[in-house]
Design a protein around this motif. Structure first.
Motif, PDB file in Angstrom:
ATOM      1  N   UNK A  65       0.816  -1.211   0.000  1.00 29.85           N
ATOM      2  CA  UNK A  65       0.000   0.000   0.000  1.00 29.85           C
ATOM      3  C   UNK A  65       0.851   1.264   0.000  1.00 29.85           C
ATOM      4  N   UNK A  66       0.245   2.351  -0.388  1.00 28.94           N
ATOM      5  CA  UNK A  66       0.854   3.673  -0.338  1.00 28.94           C
ATOM      6  C   UNK A  66      -0.246   4.650   0.046  1.00 28.94           C
ATOM      7  N   UNK A  67       0.089   5.914   0.256  1.00 29.41           N
ATOM      8  CA  UNK A  67      -0.924   6.865   0.711  1.00 29.41           C
ATOM      9  C   UNK A  67      -1.804   7.382  -0.421  1.00 29.41           C
ATOM     10  N   UNK A  68      -1.203   7.819  -1.530  1.00 33.71           N
ATOM     11  CA  UNK A  68      -1.977   8.383  -2.632  1.00 33.71           C
ATOM     12  C   UNK A  68      -1.288   8.067  -3.944  1.00 33.71           C
ATOM     13  N   UNK A  69      -2.093   7.795  -4.964  1.00 31.66           N
ATOM     14  CA  UNK A  69      -1.590   7.568  -6.310  1.00 31.66           C
ATOM     15  C   UNK A  69      -2.226   8.586  -7.241  1.00 31.66           C
ATOM     16  N   UNK A  70      -1.445   9.070  -8.190  1.00 29.74           N
ATOM     17  CA  UNK A  70      -1.916  10.071  -9.147  1.00 29.74           C
ATOM     18  C   UNK A  70      -1.881   9.493 -10.551  1.00 29.74           C
ATOM     19  N   UNK A  71      -2.989   9.659 -11.260  1.00 30.73           N
ATOM     20  CA  UNK A  71      -3.094   9.213 -12.640  1.00 30.73           C
ATOM     21  C   UNK A  71      -3.538  10.389 -13.484  1.00 30.73           C
ATOM     22  N   UNK A  72      -2.575  11.125 -14.049  1.00 32.27           N
ATOM     23  CA  UNK A  72      -2.927  12.289 -14.875  1.00 32.27           C
ATOM     24  C   UNK A  72      -3.816  11.882 -16.048  1.00 32.27           C
ATOM     25  N   UNK A  73      -4.690  12.781 -16.434  1.00 38.58           N
ATOM     26  CA  UNK A  73      -5.613  12.533 -17.530  1.00 38.58           C
ATOM     27  C   UNK A  73      -4.907  12.824 -18.843  1.00 38.58           C
ATOM     28  N   UNK A  95      -6.135   8.323  -6.201  1.00 39.05           N
ATOM     29  CA  UNK A  95      -6.622   7.197  -5.409  1.00 39.05           C
ATOM     30  C   UNK A  95      -5.948   7.323  -4.052  1.00 39.05           C
ATOM     31  N   UNK A  96      -6.754   7.460  -2.991  1.00 41.40           N
ATOM     32  CA  UNK A  96      -6.219   7.716  -1.653  1.00 41.40           C
ATOM     33  C   UNK A  96      -6.635   6.604  -0.704  1.00 41.40           C
ATOM     34  N   UNK A  97      -5.676   6.078   0.037  1.00 48.53           N
ATOM     35  CA  UNK A  97      -5.966   5.075   1.060  1.00 48.53           C
ATOM     36  C   UNK A  97      -6.303   5.764   2.378  1.00 48.53           C
ATOM     37  N   UNK A  98      -7.531   5.570   2.834  1.00 49.95           N
ATOM     38  CA  UNK A  98      -7.918   6.175   4.103  1.00 49.95           C
ATOM     39  C   UNK A  98      -7.243   5.465   5.279  1.00 49.95           C
ATOM     40  N   UNK A 117      -4.882  17.352   3.562  1.00 50.78           N
ATOM     41  CA  UNK A 117      -4.648  18.482   2.658  1.00 50.78           C
ATOM     42  C   UNK A 117      -3.289  18.344   1.977  1.00 50.78           C
ATOM     43  N   UNK A 118      -2.282  17.901   2.726  1.00 55.82           N
ATOM     44  CA  UNK A 118      -0.935  17.734   2.163  1.00 55.82           C
ATOM     45  C   UNK A 118      -0.927  16.645   1.085  1.00 55.82           C
ATOM     46  N   UNK A 119      -1.563  15.516   1.368  1.00 55.06           N
ATOM     47  CA  UNK A 119      -1.604  14.434   0.379  1.00 55.06           C
ATOM     48  C   UNK A 119      -2.362  14.857  -0.877  1.00 55.06           C
ATOM     49  N   UNK A 120      -3.507  15.505  -0.688  1.00 57.33           N
ATOM     50  CA  UNK A 120      -4.298  15.932  -1.848  1.00 57.33           C
ATOM     51  C   UNK A 120      -3.564  16.987  -2.671  1.00 57.33           C
ATOM     52  N   UNK A 121      -2.963  17.973  -2.014  1.00 60.88           N
ATOM     53  CA  UNK A 121      -2.224  19.009  -2.741  1.00 60.88           C
ATOM     54  C   UNK A 121      -1.076  18.377  -3.527  1.00 60.88           C
ATOM     55  N   UNK A 122      -0.354  17.477  -2.892  1.00 56.39           N
ATOM     56  CA  UNK A 122       0.764  16.785  -3.542  1.00 56.39           C
ATOM     57  C   UNK A 122       0.264  16.006  -4.767  1.00 56.39           C
ATOM     58  N   UNK A 123      -0.824  15.265  -4.575  1.00 56.66           N
ATOM     59  CA  UNK A 123      -1.387  14.489  -5.678  1.00 56.66           C
ATOM     60  C   UNK A 123      -1.892  15.367  -6.807  1.00 56.66           C
TER      61      UNK A 123
END
Length: 158
Positions: A65-73, A95-98, A117-123
């Motif tokens: 697992x990881x905290x957040x994954x980013x898949x650019x469109x 995709x964020x793991x709660x 907020x940090x994870x979302x901003x980073x992603x």
């Protein structure tokens, strides 16, 4: 609310998860604004550690697992976890793991809202094409500071 984020929850939210779906939409809107990405959208899929480990292995070849994954469109690498926007405003999908969010708040000594907020901003910055750099970290810090100012003493229910 401007509909900037499409949220799909594939997991029962951990009680430590700091925000309701409506509040998460407002948070996402504020983050996009603070990052200079007004008018853009993204999808956010909330999952548990088991699910993010599967996505991590399938799409990135990484184990665990990881905290957040980013898949650019990008139009050619659709992860097909949710339906993408048709109007071109979509940055992509996060995709964020709660489970990891809750665990890392303890590990890093941050309030759940701050770490979310940090994870979302980073992603979001990854979706916008940023790679790890001082500029990316400064933008992330600025967005998190804005969220903490907006939410005041909100501590995610602790």
């Amino acid at each position: 609310m401007s509909g900037v984020v499409r949220i799909v929850s594939k997991v029962r939210l951990n009680p430590r998860f700091p925000l309701s779906q409506r509040e998460l939409e407002v948070l996402s809107d504020l983050l996009l604004e603070s990052l200079g990405l007004e008018g853009r959208t993204f999808s956010l899929t909330l999952v548990d550690d088991r699910e993010i480990a599967l996505v991590n292995a399938e799409f990135l070849g990484c184990t665990g697992p990881t905290n957040i994954l980013s898949f650019p469109d990008s139009g050619d690498a659709d992860v097909e976890l949710v339906v993408a926007d048709d109007d071109g405003s979509s940055l992509g999908e996060l995709v964020l793991s709660v489970d990891t969010l809750a665990r890392e708040t303890e590990l890093y000594g941050q309030q759940p809202l701050e770490h979310l907020a940090r994870l979302l901003a980073h992603g979001i910055l990854h979706l916008a094409g940023f790679d790890h750099s001082d500029e990316m970290f400064d933008l992330t810090d600025g967005a998190v500071d804005r969220i903490l100012l907006e939410y005041g003493d909100m501590d995610g229910g602790e």
